[in-house]
Design a protein around this motif. Structure first.
Motif, short mmCIF file in Angstrom:
data_model
loop_
_atom_site.label_atom_id
_atom_site.label_comp_id
_atom_site.label_asym_id
_atom_site.label_seq_id
_atom_site.Cartn_x
_atom_site.Cartn_y
_atom_site.Cartn_z
N LEU A 103 0.75 -1.15 0.00
CA LEU A 103 0.04 -0.07 -0.08
C LEU A 103 0.84 1.26 0.02
N LYS A 104 0.39 2.33 -0.72
CA LYS A 104 1.25 3.49 -0.53
C LYS A 104 0.86 4.20 0.56
N GLY A 105 1.64 4.86 1.15
CA GLY A 105 1.47 5.57 2.27
C GLY A 105 2.22 4.96 3.23
N ASN A 106 1.64 3.71 3.64
CA ASN A 106 2.13 3.23 4.90
C ASN A 106 3.24 1.93 4.62
N GLY A 107 3.23 1.52 3.12
CA GLY A 107 4.25 0.53 2.82
C GLY A 107 3.56 -0.88 3.16
#
Length: 207
Positions: free
Chosen positions: A87-91
């Motif tokens: 996920l983008k943002g939190n990896g």
């Protein structure tokens, strides 16, 4: 002059990262073990009907270490490209995608496999990841054809493939041994010319 042949970067070079809208794809590394094993364990009942039978040691650190070594060897040989979907943002790790059986010369094709952790399924994340991956397949790797096979009663996978532009081409009898049994599969494929046409029409053009 013939076009240059795509070669994978060594793992000692810059790490690969393919950006989607909500997700990105990257090389798996040994440091992913804890998160990977938790997600796979939590999703076992969800995944097992669609995958080769899991070994008794499948979720152990030793098995994962061997898996990473095999990934690195296959990637550097240019025969496979295994990637984790985050996920983008939190990896956060949500699934995986593998391009396997990469063939050059007169074929210029590969096979696609994927899995999504159960907590993240049904949210459009794998479609996002595949839409990000396809330009890499056709533009950077310069492959001409990508194939995928799914079990006939796996309607979720069929919808996914059709959503990103794959077309059903045939029926494969006893194609793969899945969860301990030889299973028939539907064959899907996408070729570069069709993908270019889809891209030219813009988002939402797949019927």
């Amino acid at each position: 002059m013939a076009p240059p042949v795509f070669r994978f970067r060594s793992r000692t070079q810059e790490e690969l990262r393919i950006e989607g809208r909500e997700t990105y794809l990257r090389n798996p590394v040994i440091g992913d073990f804890a998160e990977w094993s938790r997600l796979r364990a939590a999703s076992r009942a969800f995944l097992e009907p669609w995958e080769p039978r899991w070994g008794e040691d499948d979720l152990t650190r030793a098995s994962f270490r061997y898996r990473i070594r095999r990934y690195d060897t296959d990637r550097e040989a240019g025969v496979a490209l295994p990637l984790f979907v985050c996920l983008k943002g939190n990896g956060r790790l949500v699934g995986g995608v593998t391009l396997s059986s990469i063939r050059r010369g007169v074929a210029e094709c590969c096979s696609l496999g994927y899995w999504m952790g159960e907590p993240h399924a049904g949210k459009g994340l794998m479609a996002d990841a595949l839409n990000a991956l396809l330009p890499h397949v056709f533009d950077r790797m310069r492959l001409h054809r990508i194939e995928a096979a799914c079990i006939p009663d796996n309607s979720r996978s069929q919808r996914l493939l059709e959503k990103v532009g794959f077309q059903r081409e045939g029926y494969l009898n006893g194609y793969l041994k899945i969860n301990g049994a030889w299973r028939d599969h539907l064959l899907y494929a996408l070729v570069a010319e069709d993908w270019q046409s889809i891209r030219a029409k813009g988002p939402g053009s797949v019927e």
